[in-house]
Design an enzyme around this catalytic site. Structure first.
Site, PDB file in Angstrom:
ATOM      1  N   PRO A   9       0.860  -1.214   0.035  1.00  0.00           N
ATOM      2  CA  PRO A   9       0.073   0.124  -0.132  1.00  0.00           C
ATOM      3  C   PRO A   9       0.974   1.118  -0.016  1.00  0.00           C
ATOM      4  CG  PRO A   9       0.147  -1.125   2.015  1.00  0.00           C
ATOM      5  CD  PRO A   9       0.531  -2.023   1.213  1.00  0.00           C
ATOM      6  N   ASN A  10       0.346   2.177  -0.885  1.00  0.00           N
ATOM      7  CA  ASN A  10       1.023   3.554  -0.989  1.00  0.00           C
ATOM      8  C   ASN A  10       2.149   3.806  -1.667  1.00  0.00           C
ATOM      9  OD1 ASN A  10      -1.382   4.730   0.538  1.00  0.00           O
ATOM     10  ND2 ASN A  10      -0.661   4.065   2.340  1.00  0.00           N
ATOM     11  N   ARG A  17       4.871  11.358  -2.669  1.00  0.00           N
ATOM     12  CA  ARG A  17       4.417  11.285  -1.141  1.00  0.00           C
ATOM     13  C   ARG A  17       5.779  11.159  -0.188  1.00  0.00           C
ATOM     14  NH1 ARG A  17       4.062   5.250   1.022  1.00  0.00           N
ATOM     15  NH2 ARG A  17       3.862   6.236   3.153  1.00  0.00           N
ATOM     16  N   TYR A  22      10.917   9.278   1.409  1.00  0.00           N
ATOM     17  CA  TYR A  22      10.669   8.078   0.213  1.00  0.00           C
ATOM     18  C   TYR A  22      11.338   8.768  -0.963  1.00  0.00           C
ATOM     19  CZ  TYR A  22       7.460   5.863   3.439  1.00  0.00           C
ATOM     20  OH  TYR A  22       6.774   5.362   4.575  1.00  0.00           O
ATOM     21  N   ASN A  72       8.132  -5.501  -0.455  1.00  0.00           N
ATOM     22  CA  ASN A  72       7.761  -4.146   0.563  1.00  0.00           C
ATOM     23  C   ASN A  72       6.477  -4.197   0.977  1.00  0.00           C
ATOM     24  OD1 ASN A  72       7.452  -1.627   1.920  1.00  0.00           O
ATOM     25  ND2 ASN A  72       9.010  -0.622   0.419  1.00  0.00           N
ATOM     26  N   ALA A  75       2.829  -0.487   5.290  1.00  0.00           N
ATOM     27  CA  ALA A  75       2.224  -0.421   6.522  1.00  0.00           C
ATOM     28  C   ALA A  75       1.519  -1.886   6.877  1.00  0.00           C
ATOM     29  CB  ALA A  75       1.153   0.241   6.595  1.00  0.00           C
ATOM     30  N   GLU A  96      12.421  -9.136   3.037  1.00  0.00           N
ATOM     31  CA  GLU A  96      11.338  -8.104   3.389  1.00  0.00           C
ATOM     32  C   GLU A  96      12.350  -6.807   2.912  1.00  0.00           C
ATOM     33  OE1 GLU A  96       9.181  -6.554   7.599  1.00  0.00           O
ATOM     34  OE2 GLU A  96      11.131  -7.679   7.800  1.00  0.00           O
ATOM     35  N   HIS A  98      12.458  -2.397   3.223  1.00  0.00           N
ATOM     36  CA  HIS A  98      12.142  -1.008   3.388  1.00  0.00           C
ATOM     37  C   HIS A  98      12.925  -0.143   2.742  1.00  0.00           C
ATOM     38  CE1 HIS A  98       9.031  -3.073   5.711  1.00  0.00           C
ATOM     39  NE2 HIS A  98       9.763  -3.765   6.442  1.00  0.00           N
ATOM     40  N   ARG A 105      11.984   5.199  12.942  1.00  0.00           N
ATOM     41  CA  ARG A 105      10.652   5.869  12.992  1.00  0.00           C
ATOM     42  C   ARG A 105       9.705   5.593  14.256  1.00  0.00           C
ATOM     43  NH1 ARG A 105       8.420   5.217   6.837  1.00  0.00           N
ATOM     44  NH2 ARG A 105       6.920   6.891   7.905  1.00  0.00           N
TER      45      ARG A 105
END
Length: 152
Positions: A9-10, A17, A22, A72, A75, A96, A98, A105
Site C-alpha cells: 500500500p501507498n 508522497r 521516500y 515491501n 504498513a 522483506e 523497506h 521511525r
C-alpha cells in the site's frame, strides 16, 4: 531466474508522497533506469497493490515457481498476520524490503509480522534496498525454487 518485486500500500505514490522519507523518484522510473539494466540476467516482474488480499493472491501465484521475491509490504508489515501466513505457506524465498529505516521511525513500525517468515530484511537504504535484495538473489545462483533456505 525469475524474481518478483512486490510492493504494498501507498508505494504507488513513490516520488509524490513524503519525499523527505521516500525520495522523489517513482518506483517505475527506478526499475526501468536502474534495476533492469543492472540485472540483465534476472527476469524481473513488478507488481503493486494497495489491497492485502491481492498481495496474498500474488504471493500464492508465484510462490512455488519463482526463484525469489522482494516484498515491501508497506504498513501491512506491521499489522498483517495474513501476509505472514502467506509467506510461510510458499516455497519461494522472500526478502522483506523497506525504503526507510523503520527502526528510526515511530515505535509501531518497529514490529514486523512478516520479517520472521522471510529469509532476511533490508531497511533504510532508500530505493537501493531493492538493489541489495536483487544482489543477494543474483549471487545465490539458484537452480531450483527455494535454493537451500530453511523457512521459519
Amino acid at each position: 531466474m525469475k524474481i518478483l518485486i512486490l510492493n504494498g500500500p501507498n508505494l504507488n505514490l513513490l516520488g509524490r508522497r513524503e519525499k523527505s522519507i521516500y525520495g522523489s523518484r517513482s518506483f517505475e522510473d527506478y526499475l526501468e533506469k536502474d534495476l533492469i539494466p543492472a540485472f540483465p540476467d534476472l527476469e524481473l516482474e513488478y507488481f503493486q497493490s494497495n489491497v492485502e488480499g491481492v498481495l496474498i493472491d500474488k504471493l500464492h501465484e508465484v510462490g512455488f515457481h519463482y526463484q525469489g521475491i522482494l516484498f515491501n509490504a508497506g504498513a501491512y508489515t506491521h499489522s498483517s498476520l495474513a501476509l505472514a501466513d502467506a509467506i510461510a505457506a510458499i516455497e519461494t524465498p522472500v526478502i522483506e524490503i523497506h525504503i526507510s529505516n523503520v527502526f528510526a521511525r515511530e515505535a509501531t513500525r518497529h514490529v514486523t509480522y512478516i520479517g520472521g517468515r522471510c529469509v532476511g530484511s533490508i531497511s533504510g537504504f532508500g530505493l537501493e534496498s531493492y538493489r541489495l535484495g536483487l544482489q543477494h538473489f543474483e549471487r545465490q545462483k539458484p537452480n531450483k525454487v527455494g535454493f537451500t533456505y530453511t523457512k521459519a
